[in-house]
Design a protein around this motif. Sequence first.
Motif, short mmCIF file in Angstrom:
data_model
loop_
_atom_site.label_atom_id
_atom_site.label_comp_id
_atom_site.label_asym_id
_atom_site.label_seq_id
_atom_site.Cartn_x
_atom_site.Cartn_y
_atom_site.Cartn_z
N SER A 128 0.83 -1.21 0.00
CA SER A 128 0.00 0.00 0.00
C SER A 128 0.86 1.26 0.00
CB SER A 128 -0.97 0.00 1.18
OG SER A 128 -0.29 -0.09 2.40
N SER A 129 2.01 1.20 0.62
CA SER A 129 2.92 2.36 0.62
C SER A 129 3.43 2.65 -0.78
CB SER A 129 4.08 2.13 1.58
OG SER A 129 3.61 2.07 2.91
N PHE A 130 3.76 1.60 -1.54
CA PHE A 130 4.19 1.79 -2.92
C PHE A 130 3.07 2.42 -3.75
CE2 PHE A 130 8.05 -0.91 -2.83
CZ PHE A 130 8.85 -0.15 -3.67
N LEU A 131 1.85 1.94 -3.58
CA LEU A 131 0.71 2.49 -4.30
C LEU A 131 0.58 3.98 -4.00
CD1 LEU A 131 -1.90 2.09 -6.03
CD2 LEU A 131 -3.07 1.61 -3.87
N TYR A 132 0.70 4.31 -2.73
CA TYR A 132 0.59 5.69 -2.28
C TYR A 132 1.70 6.56 -2.90
CZ TYR A 132 0.50 9.62 1.01
OH TYR A 132 0.44 10.86 1.57
N VAL A 133 2.93 6.11 -2.83
CA VAL A 133 4.07 6.89 -3.34
C VAL A 133 3.93 7.13 -4.85
CG1 VAL A 133 6.56 6.81 -3.79
CG2 VAL A 133 5.69 6.27 -1.51
N LEU A 134 3.62 6.09 -5.60
CA LEU A 134 3.50 6.23 -7.06
C LEU A 134 2.39 7.21 -7.44
CD1 LEU A 134 4.03 2.52 -8.14
CD2 LEU A 134 5.55 4.44 -8.65
N THR A 135 1.23 7.06 -6.80
CA THR A 135 0.10 7.92 -7.18
C THR A 135 0.29 9.35 -6.69
OG1 THR A 135 -1.14 7.08 -5.28
CG2 THR A 135 -1.59 6.07 -7.41
N ILE A 136 0.83 9.54 -5.50
CA ILE A 136 1.05 10.90 -4.98
C ILE A 136 2.11 11.63 -5.81
CG2 ILE A 136 2.05 12.19 -3.04
CD1 ILE A 136 -0.86 11.60 -2.62
N LEU A 137 3.16 10.93 -6.20
CA LEU A 137 4.18 11.57 -7.05
C LEU A 137 3.58 11.99 -8.39
CD1 LEU A 137 7.51 9.63 -6.44
CD2 LEU A 137 7.08 12.06 -6.10
N HIS A 138 2.74 11.13 -8.96
CA HIS A 138 2.09 11.51 -10.22
C HIS A 138 1.17 12.70 -9.99
CE1 HIS A 138 -0.93 11.44 -13.44
NE2 HIS A 138 0.13 11.20 -14.19
N LEU A 139 0.43 12.69 -8.88
CA LEU A 139 -0.46 13.81 -8.57
C LEU A 139 0.33 15.12 -8.43
CD1 LEU A 139 -3.20 12.63 -6.04
CD2 LEU A 139 -3.52 13.68 -8.28
N ALA A 140 1.50 15.06 -7.84
CA ALA A 140 2.32 16.27 -7.69
C ALA A 140 2.69 16.83 -9.06
CB ALA A 140 3.59 15.95 -6.88
N HIS A 141 3.05 15.94 -9.98
CA HIS A 141 3.36 16.37 -11.33
C HIS A 141 2.11 16.90 -12.04
CE1 HIS A 141 6.97 13.98 -10.48
NE2 HIS A 141 7.55 14.77 -11.36
N LEU A 142 0.97 16.29 -11.76
CA LEU A 142 -0.27 16.75 -12.38
C LEU A 142 -0.65 18.13 -11.86
CD1 LEU A 142 -2.56 15.24 -14.30
CD2 LEU A 142 -3.89 16.00 -12.36
N VAL A 143 -0.40 18.41 -10.59
CA VAL A 143 -0.66 19.75 -10.04
C VAL A 143 0.23 20.76 -10.78
CG1 VAL A 143 -0.39 21.20 -7.99
CG2 VAL A 143 -1.53 18.98 -7.82
N ALA A 144 1.48 20.39 -11.04
CA ALA A 144 2.36 21.27 -11.83
C ALA A 144 1.76 21.48 -13.23
CB ALA A 144 3.76 20.67 -11.93
N GLY A 145 1.20 20.41 -13.79
CA GLY A 145 0.54 20.52 -15.09
C GLY A 145 -0.67 21.45 -15.05
N LEU A 146 -1.44 21.38 -13.95
CA LEU A 146 -2.60 22.26 -13.80
C LEU A 146 -2.17 23.73 -13.65
CD1 LEU A 146 -5.05 20.26 -11.50
CD2 LEU A 146 -5.38 20.87 -13.90
N ILE A 147 -1.09 23.96 -12.92
CA ILE A 147 -0.57 25.33 -12.79
C ILE A 147 -0.14 25.85 -14.16
CG2 ILE A 147 1.32 26.72 -11.82
CD1 ILE A 147 1.10 24.84 -9.31
N SER A 148 0.55 25.00 -14.92
CA SER A 148 0.94 25.39 -16.28
C SER A 148 -0.29 25.68 -17.13
CB SER A 148 1.75 24.26 -16.95
OG SER A 148 2.91 23.99 -16.22
N LEU A 149 -1.31 24.85 -16.99
CA LEU A 149 -2.54 25.03 -17.75
C LEU A 149 -3.23 26.35 -17.38
CD1 LEU A 149 -4.50 23.81 -19.80
CD2 LEU A 149 -5.58 22.56 -17.91
N LEU A 150 -3.23 26.69 -16.09
CA LEU A 150 -3.82 27.97 -15.67
C LEU A 150 -3.05 29.16 -16.27
CD1 LEU A 150 -4.64 27.17 -11.94
CD2 LEU A 150 -6.29 27.67 -13.75
N ILE A 151 -1.73 29.04 -16.34
CA ILE A 151 -0.92 30.09 -16.97
C ILE A 151 -1.24 30.18 -18.46
CG2 ILE A 151 1.46 30.76 -17.58
CD1 ILE A 151 2.27 29.49 -14.82
N ILE A 152 -1.39 29.03 -19.10
CA ILE A 152 -1.74 29.00 -20.53
C ILE A 152 -3.11 29.66 -20.75
CG2 ILE A 152 -2.42 27.46 -22.43
CD1 ILE A 152 -0.18 25.55 -21.37
#
Length: 194
Positions: A128-152
């Motif tokens: 479960s820790s691996f599941l959490y780490v993989l998905t949270i890291l992807h979510l962090a990158h997706l938040v960066a993508g959303l910030i970029s999208l808001l700037i766009i």
Amino acid sequence: MEVMTIKEHNERKARSYKLLLLFAMISMFMMFAGLTSAYLVSSSRKDWIHTMVLPSAFTISTILIILSSITMHFAKNAIQRDDRKNTTLFLLGTLVLGIAFIFFQFNGFSQVVEMGYFFTGSESTVTSSFLYVLTILHLAHLVAGLISLLIIIYNHFKQKYNSTQSTGIELGAMFWHFLDILWVYLFLFLYFVK
């Protein structure tokens, strides 16, 4: 001495930005490749849970991120045709789908906990820790993508993009498609590798 035109300068600058983004995406992918390799090695542990299933909310979020990648592609195509109305529509659609993706990811975390798998603490497991780490890291990158999208979106409303100057949207689309492909890879990996 050869003088560079503004168009040539902009094209060279766009190529440089795309190359930098490509290197960044390769680095991010290598990080996730390392984590999924560690996941494979750890799956041979005696305390590994081979019966854990992915929550249904992750399937919904996968569909949402694929749809958001399609709307981002349409936004890029629309601005390259100087179709500002559809560019706006598709950019806002991508934003809504990206936020919905995050909502269903957190919903998925709740479902995992309801199944009795905890991410931290004495009741957590390495699985479960691996599941959490993989998905949270992807979510962090997706938040960066959303910030970029808001700037766009902001720049689009300031009318900084058109058929001859669409680098910002092109870079945003590259990164968004990368996030989509990365999540689909992680989802299929977690679904099939037990």
